[in-house]
Design a protein around this motif. Structure first.
Motif, PDB file in Angstrom:
ATOM      1  N   LYS B   3       0.890  -1.171  -0.034  1.00  0.00           N
ATOM      2  CA  LYS B   3      -0.065  -0.068  -0.067  1.00  0.00           C
ATOM      3  C   LYS B   3       0.762   1.305   0.004  1.00  0.00           C
ATOM      4  O   LYS B   3       1.696   1.414   0.632  1.00  0.00           O
ATOM      5  N   LEU B   4       0.371   2.355  -0.495  1.00  0.00           N
ATOM      6  CA  LEU B   4       1.000   3.506  -0.198  1.00  0.00           C
ATOM      7  C   LEU B   4       0.363   4.394   0.654  1.00  0.00           C
ATOM      8  O   LEU B   4      -1.210   4.486   0.294  1.00  0.00           O
ATOM      9  N   VAL B  26       9.580   1.731   9.582  1.00  0.00           N
ATOM     10  CA  VAL B  26       9.526   1.932   8.048  1.00  0.00           C
ATOM     11  C   VAL B  26      10.756   1.929   7.355  1.00  0.00           C
ATOM     12  O   VAL B  26      11.780   2.600   8.026  1.00  0.00           O
ATOM     13  N   ARG B  27      10.920   1.330   6.176  1.00  0.00           N
ATOM     14  CA  ARG B  27      12.238   1.381   5.491  1.00  0.00           C
ATOM     15  C   ARG B  27      12.771   2.532   4.496  1.00  0.00           C
ATOM     16  O   ARG B  27      13.607   2.531   4.024  1.00  0.00           O
ATOM     17  N   GLY B  28      11.739   3.507   4.219  1.00  0.00           N
ATOM     18  CA  GLY B  28      11.903   4.617   3.564  1.00  0.00           C
ATOM     19  C   GLY B  28      10.563   5.422   3.543  1.00  0.00           C
ATOM     20  O   GLY B  28       9.914   4.977   4.093  1.00  0.00           O
ATOM     21  N   MET B  29      10.852   6.668   2.880  1.00  0.00           N
ATOM     22  CA  MET B  29       9.765   7.509   2.630  1.00  0.00           C
ATOM     23  C   MET B  29      10.225   8.731   1.672  1.00  0.00           C
ATOM     24  O   MET B  29      11.367   8.842   1.545  1.00  0.00           O
ATOM     25  N   GLU B  63       5.205  10.102   1.882  1.00  0.00           N
ATOM     26  CA  GLU B  63       4.682   9.051   1.310  1.00  0.00           C
ATOM     27  C   GLU B  63       5.264   7.802   1.859  1.00  0.00           C
ATOM     28  O   GLU B  63       6.681   7.852   1.679  1.00  0.00           O
ATOM     29  N   LEU B  65       5.651   3.741   1.220  1.00  0.00           N
ATOM     30  CA  LEU B  65       5.362   2.239   0.757  1.00  0.00           C
ATOM     31  C   LEU B  65       5.248   1.036   1.732  1.00  0.00           C
ATOM     32  O   LEU B  65       6.697   1.277   2.481  1.00  0.00           O
ATOM     33  N   VAL B  97      -1.481  -0.409  -3.926  1.00  0.00           N
ATOM     34  CA  VAL B  97      -0.374  -0.672  -4.943  1.00  0.00           C
ATOM     35  C   VAL B  97      -0.104  -1.898  -5.506  1.00  0.00           C
ATOM     36  O   VAL B  97      -0.156  -2.962  -4.901  1.00  0.00           O
ATOM     37  N   LEU B 113      10.379  -3.324  -1.020  1.00  0.00           N
ATOM     38  CA  LEU B 113      10.472  -2.175   0.041  1.00  0.00           C
ATOM     39  C   LEU B 113      11.810  -1.607   0.779  1.00  0.00           C
ATOM     40  O   LEU B 113      12.389  -2.562   0.964  1.00  0.00           O
TER      41      LEU B 113
ATOM     42  N   TYR C  37      14.555   9.058   1.532  1.00  0.00           N
ATOM     43  CA  TYR C  37      15.598   7.927   1.654  1.00  0.00           C
ATOM     44  C   TYR C  37      14.972   6.782   1.733  1.00  0.00           C
ATOM     45  O   TYR C  37      13.772   6.350   1.924  1.00  0.00           O
ATOM     46  N   GLY C  38      15.802   5.663   1.619  1.00  0.00           N
ATOM     47  CA  GLY C  38      15.406   4.358   1.677  1.00  0.00           C
ATOM     48  C   GLY C  38      16.218   3.322   2.840  1.00  0.00           C
ATOM     49  O   GLY C  38      16.102   4.114   3.909  1.00  0.00           O
ATOM     50  N   ARG C  41      19.816   3.945   6.292  1.00  0.00           N
ATOM     51  CA  ARG C  41      19.916   5.337   6.794  1.00  0.00           C
ATOM     52  C   ARG C  41      21.355   5.648   7.515  1.00  0.00           C
ATOM     53  O   ARG C  41      21.576   6.855   7.829  1.00  0.00           O
ATOM     54  N   LYS C  91      12.901   3.976  -6.650  1.00  0.00           N
ATOM     55  CA  LYS C  91      11.969   2.981  -6.412  1.00  0.00           C
ATOM     56  C   LYS C  91      10.758   3.152  -7.564  1.00  0.00           C
ATOM     57  O   LYS C  91      10.670   4.334  -7.977  1.00  0.00           O
ATOM     58  N   VAL C  94       3.098   0.927  -9.045  1.00  0.00           N
ATOM     59  CA  VAL C  94       2.082   0.733  -9.970  1.00  0.00           C
ATOM     60  C   VAL C  94       0.931   1.018  -9.162  1.00  0.00           C
ATOM     61  O   VAL C  94       0.695   0.197  -8.167  1.00  0.00           O
ATOM     62  N   VAL C  95      -0.023   1.778  -9.538  1.00  0.00           N
ATOM     63  CA  VAL C  95      -1.296   2.013  -8.684  1.00  0.00           C
ATOM     64  C   VAL C  95      -2.475   2.159  -9.800  1.00  0.00           C
ATOM     65  O   VAL C  95      -2.194   2.515 -11.003  1.00  0.00           O
TER      66      VAL C  95
END
Ligand SMILES: Nc1ncnc2c1ncn2[C@@H]1O[C@H](COP(=O)(O)OP(=O)(O)OP(=O)(O)O)[C@@H](O)[C@H]1O
Ligand SMILES: Nc1ncnc2c1ncn2[C@@H]1O[C@H](COP(=O)(O)OP(=O)(O)OP(=O)(O)O)[C@@H](O)[C@H]1O
Ligand SMILES: Nc1ncnc2c1ncn2[C@@H]1O[C@H](COP(=O)(O)OP(=O)(O)OP(=O)(O)O)[C@@H](O)[C@H]1O
Ligand SMILES: [Mg+2]
Ligand SMILES: [Mg+2]
Ligand SMILES: [Mg+2]
Lengths: 113, 113, 113
Positions: B3-4, B26-29, B63, B65, B97, B113, C37-38, C41, C91, C94-95
């Motif tokens: 999901k987003l 969470v792993r990223g944003m 945002e 994921l 997603v 992810l 960032y992914g 970190r 990254k 698709v939505v």
């Protein structure tokens, strides 16, 4: 339950699109800057007197969270208010939303709009 | 599968929301600038000492994921960390997603992810 | 019917990604600024000679509305053209899109792309 209607429009149409959405009765919106192009890569688009060819023309993004049953009408309202008849007028699309929350109250769903 | 989760929050809550999301795991944003307004078009919101009425107040978009099963928790984390109790606190929504890819490796799905 | 393919990529890959998408035959795209960032970190990413640690590194967002059957290929095109093999490459996701309209003509669906 809810949809997200996104419009990419010409920046000089923003005020009219906002007014039309308010007249329709939407409860909020999010606006941000973007740029892009559509099908006429050989042609030019004019923005603030400058000509943009082939490349990224400044646009405005509008996003409106709405109840399912309003998505088609809100799409129509944006199309109607953004339309000038010139190339580059914009694109509007609708994406399904599975949950919405209002941060201040923690409400979810339709009540969170 | 994925999901987003998108949040539109007050800019001065960004650091706390980031920390809360990191604490959750969470792993990223992705973060970007936006502006908008919600239900109180007659009222005012204050941003950096200036009052904004009727019109577009600066906000930040976050945002994230996430795996399906984390979407509700991540929504809650953003709501909790962004909440000040004042109007204009923000909105969070969840969109399905269908595929995610990690550019460096070409992995897809949960592993991306 | 239609999908929205979103890529968050390194800014210096934008030109190559645009060219690759055009070579594939996409009819338009929307570009905007973001940061993020992914998974790494603790590590650093380099952008314009500056090192970014732990925090928000400048990225570019590309969005492409495509016919359902092109979503996987367009994802692959972005991954291929954005890939440098370094962390922070990006990254792509698709939505589903339920409706698209072309503002100038009011067309909907595949014809509106
Ligand atoms: N396929 C697409 N994917 C994502 N964004 C698009 C796409 N096509 C257009 N856009 C966005 O919408 C903006 C306006 O596009 P535009 O109105 O030129 O579309 P068009 O189909 O070429 O219509 P027209 O023939 O009226 O010019 C572009 O600048 C871009 O930001
Ligand atoms: N219906 C909506 N569609 C899209 N974006 C919205 C919508 N409503 C609010 N937003 C975005 O969220 C931001 C914050 O909205 P806001 O918190 O004022 O919502 P609200 O429902 O009025 O809640 P509150 O009563 O706490 O003020 C707005 O500035 C706007 O960017
Ligand atoms: N979980 C996520 N949610 C939202 N955006 C993300 C997420 N992960 C990464 N991004 C966005 O994608 C950009 C690039 O991420 P990045 O390529 O570092 O991902 P990664 O999984 O750490 O891959 P790599 O190991 O190759 O660095 C980030 O700057 C951020 O904007
Ligand atoms: Mg065009
Ligand atoms: Mg409000
Ligand atoms: Mg990374």
């Amino acid at each position: 339950m809810t949809k997200l209607v996104t419009g990419i429009i010409q920046p000089h149409r923003l005020d009219d699109v906002k007014s039309a959405l308010e007249a329709f009765g939407v409860r909020g919106m999010t606006v941000s800057e973007a740029s892009g192009y559509g099908r006429q890569r050989g042609h030019t688009e004019v923005y603030r007197g400058a000509e943009y060819t082939v490349d990224l023309v400044p646009k405005v993004r509008i996003e409106v969270l709405v109840a399912d049953e309003d998505a088609a009408s809100v799409t129509k309202v944006i199309v109607g208010a953004a339309q000038t008849g010139k190339i580059g007028d914009g694109k509007v699309w609708v994406v399904p939303v599975e949950d919405v929350a209002r941060v201040r109250t923690g409400e979810h769903g339709i009540d969170a709009l």
